[in-house]
Design a protein around this motif. Structure first.
Motif, PDB file in Angstrom:
ATOM      1  N   ILE A   4       4.043  -7.128   0.063  1.00 10.88           N
ATOM      2  CA  ILE A   4       4.852  -6.364  -0.884  1.00 10.88           C
ATOM      3  C   ILE A   4       4.168  -6.462  -2.246  1.00 10.88           C
ATOM      4  N   LEU A   5       4.010  -5.337  -2.929  1.00  9.74           N
ATOM      5  CA  LEU A   5       3.328  -5.284  -4.219  1.00  9.74           C
ATOM      6  C   LEU A   5       4.350  -4.975  -5.311  1.00  9.74           C
ATOM      7  N   VAL A   6       4.373  -5.805  -6.344  1.00 10.40           N
ATOM      8  CA  VAL A   6       5.360  -5.646  -7.425  1.00 10.40           C
ATOM      9  C   VAL A   6       4.642  -5.567  -8.769  1.00 10.40           C
ATOM     10  N   ASP A   7       4.713  -4.411  -9.394  1.00  6.75           N
ATOM     11  CA  ASP A   7       4.110  -4.202 -10.715  1.00  6.75           C
ATOM     12  C   ASP A   7       4.810  -3.010 -11.340  1.00  6.75           C
ATOM     13  N   HIS A   9       3.645  -0.876 -13.422  1.00  2.33           N
ATOM     14  CA  HIS A   9       2.747   0.235 -13.752  1.00  2.33           C
ATOM     15  C   HIS A   9       2.265   0.909 -12.463  1.00  2.33           C
ATOM     16  N   ALA A  10       2.614   2.182 -12.303  1.00  2.00           N
ATOM     17  CA  ALA A  10       2.307   2.897 -11.057  1.00  2.00           C
ATOM     18  C   ALA A  10       0.813   2.984 -10.789  1.00  2.00           C
ATOM     19  N   LEU A  11       0.019   3.240 -11.810  1.00  2.00           N
ATOM     20  CA  LEU A  11      -1.426   3.360 -11.606  1.00  2.00           C
ATOM     21  C   LEU A  11      -2.046   2.025 -11.209  1.00  2.00           C
ATOM     22  N   VAL A  12      -1.549   0.952 -11.796  1.00  2.00           N
ATOM     23  CA  VAL A  12      -2.036  -0.382 -11.432  1.00  2.00           C
ATOM     24  C   VAL A  12      -1.685  -0.682  -9.978  1.00  2.00           C
ATOM     25  N   ARG A  13      -0.447  -0.358  -9.587  1.00  2.00           N
ATOM     26  CA  ARG A  13      -0.038  -0.573  -8.187  1.00  2.00           C
ATOM     27  C   ARG A  13      -0.933   0.207  -7.243  1.00  2.00           C
ATOM     28  N   ALA A  14      -1.249   1.445  -7.605  1.00  2.00           N
ATOM     29  CA  ALA A  14      -2.070   2.284  -6.729  1.00  2.00           C
ATOM     30  C   ALA A  14      -3.441   1.657  -6.509  1.00  2.00           C
ATOM     31  N   GLY A  15      -4.027   1.135  -7.586  1.00  2.00           N
ATOM     32  CA  GLY A  15      -5.353   0.517  -7.453  1.00  2.00           C
ATOM     33  C   GLY A  15      -5.325  -0.751  -6.628  1.00  2.00           C
ATOM     34  N   ILE A  16      -4.324  -1.619  -6.882  1.00  2.00           N
ATOM     35  CA  ILE A  16      -4.228  -2.870  -6.137  1.00  2.00           C
ATOM     36  C   ILE A  16      -3.879  -2.603  -4.680  1.00  2.00           C
ATOM     37  N   CYS A  17      -2.994  -1.640  -4.448  1.00  2.00           N
ATOM     38  CA  CYS A  17      -2.622  -1.273  -3.080  1.00  2.00           C
ATOM     39  C   CYS A  17      -3.848  -0.836  -2.291  1.00  2.00           C
ATOM     40  N   ASN A  18      -4.682  -0.026  -2.919  1.00  2.00           N
ATOM     41  CA  ASN A  18      -5.898   0.448  -2.253  1.00  2.00           C
ATOM     42  C   ASN A  18      -6.815  -0.722  -1.907  1.00  2.00           C
ATOM     43  N   LEU A  19      -6.937  -1.672  -2.826  1.00  2.00           N
ATOM     44  CA  LEU A  19      -7.777  -2.843  -2.568  1.00  2.00           C
ATOM     45  C   LEU A  19      -7.257  -3.658  -1.390  1.00  2.00           C
ATOM     46  N   ILE A  20      -5.954  -3.921  -1.390  1.00  2.00           N
ATOM     47  CA  ILE A  20      -5.371  -4.745  -0.326  1.00  2.00           C
ATOM     48  C   ILE A  20      -5.500  -4.077   1.029  1.00  2.00           C
ATOM     49  N   PHE A  26      -4.562  -7.131   6.393  1.00  2.00           N
ATOM     50  CA  PHE A  26      -3.511  -7.050   5.372  1.00  2.00           C
ATOM     51  C   PHE A  26      -3.107  -5.598   5.142  1.00  2.00           C
ATOM     52  N   ASN A  27      -1.811  -5.391   4.978  1.00  2.00           N
ATOM     53  CA  ASN A  27      -1.305  -4.034   4.788  1.00  2.00           C
ATOM     54  C   ASN A  27      -0.110  -4.049   3.842  1.00  2.00           C
ATOM     55  N   VAL A  28      -0.163  -3.204   2.808  1.00  2.00           N
ATOM     56  CA  VAL A  28       0.954  -3.094   1.875  1.00  2.00           C
ATOM     57  C   VAL A  28       2.049  -2.257   2.529  1.00  2.00           C
ATOM     58  N   VAL A  29       3.212  -2.874   2.742  1.00  2.00           N
ATOM     59  CA  VAL A  29       4.317  -2.179   3.414  1.00  2.00           C
ATOM     60  C   VAL A  29       5.394  -1.722   2.436  1.00  2.00           C
ATOM     61  N   GLY A  30       5.267  -2.125   1.172  1.00  2.00           N
ATOM     62  CA  GLY A  30       6.261  -1.702   0.195  1.00  2.00           C
ATOM     63  C   GLY A  30       5.806  -1.991  -1.218  1.00  2.00           C
ATOM     64  N   GLU A  31       6.250  -1.151  -2.147  1.00  2.00           N
ATOM     65  CA  GLU A  31       5.929  -1.328  -3.560  1.00  2.00           C
ATOM     66  C   GLU A  31       7.219  -1.282  -4.381  1.00  2.00           C
ATOM     67  N   ALA A  32       7.221  -2.045  -5.468  1.00  2.00           N
ATOM     68  CA  ALA A  32       8.395  -2.065  -6.348  1.00  2.00           C
ATOM     69  C   ALA A  32       7.945  -2.245  -7.787  1.00  2.00           C
ATOM     70  N   SER A  33       8.790  -1.773  -8.706  1.00  2.00           N
ATOM     71  CA  SER A  33       8.472  -1.890 -10.128  1.00  2.00           C
ATOM     72  C   SER A  33       9.447  -2.822 -10.856  1.00  2.00           C
ATOM     73  N   ASN A  34      10.452  -3.337 -10.128  1.00  2.00           N
ATOM     74  CA  ASN A  34      11.437  -4.217 -10.758  1.00  2.00           C
ATOM     75  C   ASN A  34      11.937  -5.247  -9.743  1.00  2.00           C
ATOM     76  N   THR A  55       4.770  -9.992 -15.684  1.00  2.00           N
ATOM     77  CA  THR A  55       5.568  -9.227 -16.636  1.00  2.00           C
ATOM     78  C   THR A  55       5.986  -7.912 -16.001  1.00  2.00           C
ATOM     79  N   LEU A  56       7.292  -7.714 -15.861  1.00  2.00           N
ATOM     80  CA  LEU A  56       7.822  -6.509 -15.231  1.00  2.00           C
ATOM     81  C   LEU A  56       8.769  -5.815 -16.207  1.00  2.00           C
ATOM     82  N   GLY A  57       8.195  -5.162 -17.204  1.00  2.00           N
ATOM     83  CA  GLY A  57       9.022  -4.549 -18.231  1.00  2.00           C
ATOM     84  C   GLY A  57       9.772  -5.624 -18.986  1.00  2.00           C
ATOM     85  N   ASP A  58      11.094  -5.539 -18.979  1.00  2.00           N
ATOM     86  CA  ASP A  58      11.923  -6.547 -19.647  1.00  2.00           C
ATOM     87  C   ASP A  58      12.233  -7.727 -18.733  1.00  2.00           C
TER      88      ASP A  58
END
Length: 214
Positions: A4-7, A9-20, A26-34, A55-58
């Motif tokens: 599970i990837l938590v960040d 910033h959508a663009l940052v998640r996209a880059g890290i997801c691609n790397l993983i 290893f496989n990213v099965v879900g993403e979250a921003s909060n 750091t996830l926003g506030d």
């Protein structure tokens, strides 16, 4: 291995997801921003690994650590952050992080960290590891009374910073210029070895200047 990837910033998640997803097994099965969405995914998938920004926003990834441990004890958490302060790293490890990786790290480090945590090992970025080693080989006199390295004025300003007051607010309350407050803050960071505001808050909490924020 499910990740599970938590960040926040959508663009940052996209880059890290691609790397993983390019790493074997290893496989990213879900993403979250909060935190709320992240915990829904954790409860749904019970993943082997959560990779989360500090750091996830506030919100704070430190809060996520405790929630993951309670909801899915077998899940390993890798903190991926731009912050490298000793206080922040120490707090993340104390709360159960299996690895602490800097965002400036080479992509290959992410694969090393993922494989390490699923083996039950821990991993720290080399820059973070050096800071933590330095932390534990300092003179005992410094470690015994860490606040002694700060003047009374610096402790006062640190308390106000940790209470989330802005430089402008602190300058107004103390009848000092904003440049003077900025200079004090730089000295505080240099003397404590902390390099960001989050780390200053943790330092202030640890040493009794303020209570832990809710």
């Amino acid at each position: 291995m499910q990740v599970i990837l938590v960040d926040d910033h959508a663009l940052v998640r996209a880059g890290i997801c691609n790397l993983i997803n390019q790493i074997d097994h290893f496989n990213v099965v879900g993403e979250a921003s909060n935190l709320r969405d992240a915990m829904e995914l954790v409860r749904q998938f019970r993943p082997e690994v959560v990779v989360a920004d500090i750091t996830l926003g506030d919100e704070s990834g430190l809060d996520l650590l405790g929630a993951v441990r309670a909801a899915s004890p077998a899940t390993h958490v890798i903190i991926l952050s731009m912050h490298a302060s000793e206080e922040l790293v120490a707090e993340a490890l104390r709360l159960g992080a299996s690895a602490y990786l800097l965002k400036e790290s080479a992509p290959g480090e992410l694969e090393i960290a993922l494989n390490a945590v699923v083996r039950g090992d821990s991993y720290l970025s080399p820059a973070v590891s050096k800071k933590m080693i330095d932390r534990f080989v300092r003179k005992p006199a410094v470690a015994e009374k860490p606040l002694d390295i700060l003047t009374a004025r610096q402790q006062q300003i640190l308390t106000m910073i940790a209470s989330r007051k802005s430089t402008k607010e602190i300058a107004y309350e103390l009848d000092l210029s904003e440049k003077t407050i900025a200079a004090h803050r730089a000295q505080i960071m240099e003397r404590t070895g902390v390099r960001d505001v989050v780390g200053l808050v943790l330092f202030a909490v640890k040493h009794g200047l303020i209570k832990k924020p809710d």
